[in-house]
Motif scaffolding. Structure first.
Motif, PDB file in Angstrom:
ATOM      1  N   CYS A   1     -35.524  54.217  13.505  1.00 28.54           N
ATOM      2  CA  CYS A   1     -36.329  54.195  12.290  1.00 28.54           C
ATOM      3  C   CYS A   1     -36.990  55.565  12.195  1.00 28.54           C
ATOM      4  O   CYS A   1     -37.732  55.964  13.097  1.00 28.54           O
ATOM      5  CB  CYS A   1     -37.373  53.078  12.376  1.00 28.54           C
ATOM      6  SG  CYS A   1     -38.463  52.985  10.942  1.00 28.54           S
TER       7      CYS A   1
ATOM      8  N   TYR B   1     -40.853  49.996  15.221  1.00 25.37           N
ATOM      9  CA  TYR B   1     -39.647  49.242  14.885  1.00 25.37           C
ATOM     10  C   TYR B   1     -38.958  48.691  16.130  1.00 25.37           C
ATOM     11  O   TYR B   1     -38.597  47.510  16.181  1.00 25.37           O
ATOM     12  CB  TYR B   1     -38.705  50.151  14.094  1.00 25.37           C
ATOM     13  CG  TYR B   1     -37.427  49.492  13.647  1.00 25.37           C
ATOM     14  CD1 TYR B   1     -37.442  48.425  12.759  1.00 25.37           C
ATOM     15  CD2 TYR B   1     -36.195  49.951  14.102  1.00 25.37           C
ATOM     16  CE1 TYR B   1     -36.262  47.833  12.336  1.00 25.37           C
ATOM     17  CE2 TYR B   1     -35.022  49.365  13.681  1.00 25.37           C
ATOM     18  CZ  TYR B   1     -35.062  48.305  12.807  1.00 25.37           C
ATOM     19  OH  TYR B   1     -33.895  47.718  12.389  1.00 25.37           O
TER      20      TYR B   1
ATOM     21  N   LYS C   1     -39.249  44.751  15.952  1.00 23.52           N
ATOM     22  CA  LYS C   1     -38.216  44.265  15.022  1.00 23.52           C
ATOM     23  C   LYS C   1     -37.758  42.849  15.357  1.00 23.52           C
ATOM     24  O   LYS C   1     -37.406  42.104  14.459  1.00 23.52           O
ATOM     25  CB  LYS C   1     -37.027  45.221  14.953  1.00 23.52           C
ATOM     26  CG  LYS C   1     -36.205  45.334  16.212  1.00 23.52           C
ATOM     27  CD  LYS C   1     -35.096  46.347  16.025  1.00 23.52           C
ATOM     28  CE  LYS C   1     -34.367  46.601  17.318  1.00 23.52           C
ATOM     29  NZ  LYS C   1     -33.338  47.632  17.131  1.00 23.52           N
TER      30      LYS C   1
ATOM     31  N   THR D   1     -40.547  45.622  10.523  1.00 28.46           N
ATOM     32  CA  THR D   1     -39.522  46.312   9.750  1.00 28.46           C
ATOM     33  C   THR D   1     -39.678  47.824   9.835  1.00 28.46           C
ATOM     34  O   THR D   1     -40.675  48.333  10.332  1.00 28.46           O
ATOM     35  CB  THR D   1     -39.583  45.900   8.264  1.00 28.46           C
ATOM     36  OG1 THR D   1     -40.813  46.383   7.707  1.00 28.46           O
ATOM     37  CG2 THR D   1     -39.477  44.395   8.100  1.00 28.46           C
TER      38      THR D   1
ATOM     39  N   TYR E   1     -40.086  49.879   7.167  1.00 26.86           N
ATOM     40  CA  TYR E   1     -40.365  50.091   5.742  1.00 26.86           C
ATOM     41  C   TYR E   1     -41.488  51.103   5.546  1.00 26.86           C
ATOM     42  O   TYR E   1     -41.299  52.129   4.907  1.00 26.86           O
ATOM     43  CB  TYR E   1     -40.705  48.750   5.068  1.00 26.86           C
ATOM     44  CG  TYR E   1     -41.025  48.895   3.607  1.00 26.86           C
ATOM     45  CD1 TYR E   1     -40.055  49.288   2.697  1.00 26.86           C
ATOM     46  CD2 TYR E   1     -42.311  48.651   3.146  1.00 26.86           C
ATOM     47  CE1 TYR E   1     -40.357  49.437   1.354  1.00 26.86           C
ATOM     48  CE2 TYR E   1     -42.617  48.789   1.800  1.00 26.86           C
ATOM     49  CZ  TYR E   1     -41.645  49.183   0.914  1.00 26.86           C
ATOM     50  OH  TYR E   1     -41.947  49.338  -0.406  1.00 26.86           O
TER      51      TYR E   1
END
Length: 102
Positions: free
Chosen positions: A22, A74, A78, A83, A85
């Motif tokens: 990420c 993340y 996760k 997430t 995001y």
């Protein structure tokens, strides 16, 4: 050297049969990245390695520190619904960030 170098920062994590990271979205303004970085560090990311005099502090940019924090969050969360995001400031990639530019 990028903050995700496996040997320095230890963040390459296998997810099934491939690795994923990420990272900060290149198009996100620095102020938004800083807010998301602060949120990630306060909500589950392990940001100790990006502190001054720690192994992942350099390069000292908001983009690199945000990518480190986003990936830490993340990878750690996760499997519990976390997430990648961060208010559209990040994205998942299968490209190892240690292989591309600083």
């Amino acid at each position: 050297m990028f903050a995700f170098d496996n040997y320095v920062c230890g963040l390459a994590v296998l997810d099934g049969q491939f690795e994923e990271w990420c990272v900060a979205d290149e198009q996100t303004p620095a102020g938004e990245l800083q807010r998301a970085l602060d949120w990630a560090c306060g909500n589950g990311a392990d940001c100790r390695k990006i502190q001054v005099n720690q192994p992942c502090y350099l390069p000292n940019t908001v983009k690199h520190h945000a990518s480190f924090a986003f990936n830490s969050y993340y990878q750690r969360l996760k499997h519990k619904g976390g997430t990648c995001y961060f208010n559209s400031a990040a994205l998942v990639t299968a490209l190892n960030p240690s292989t591309y530019g600083n």
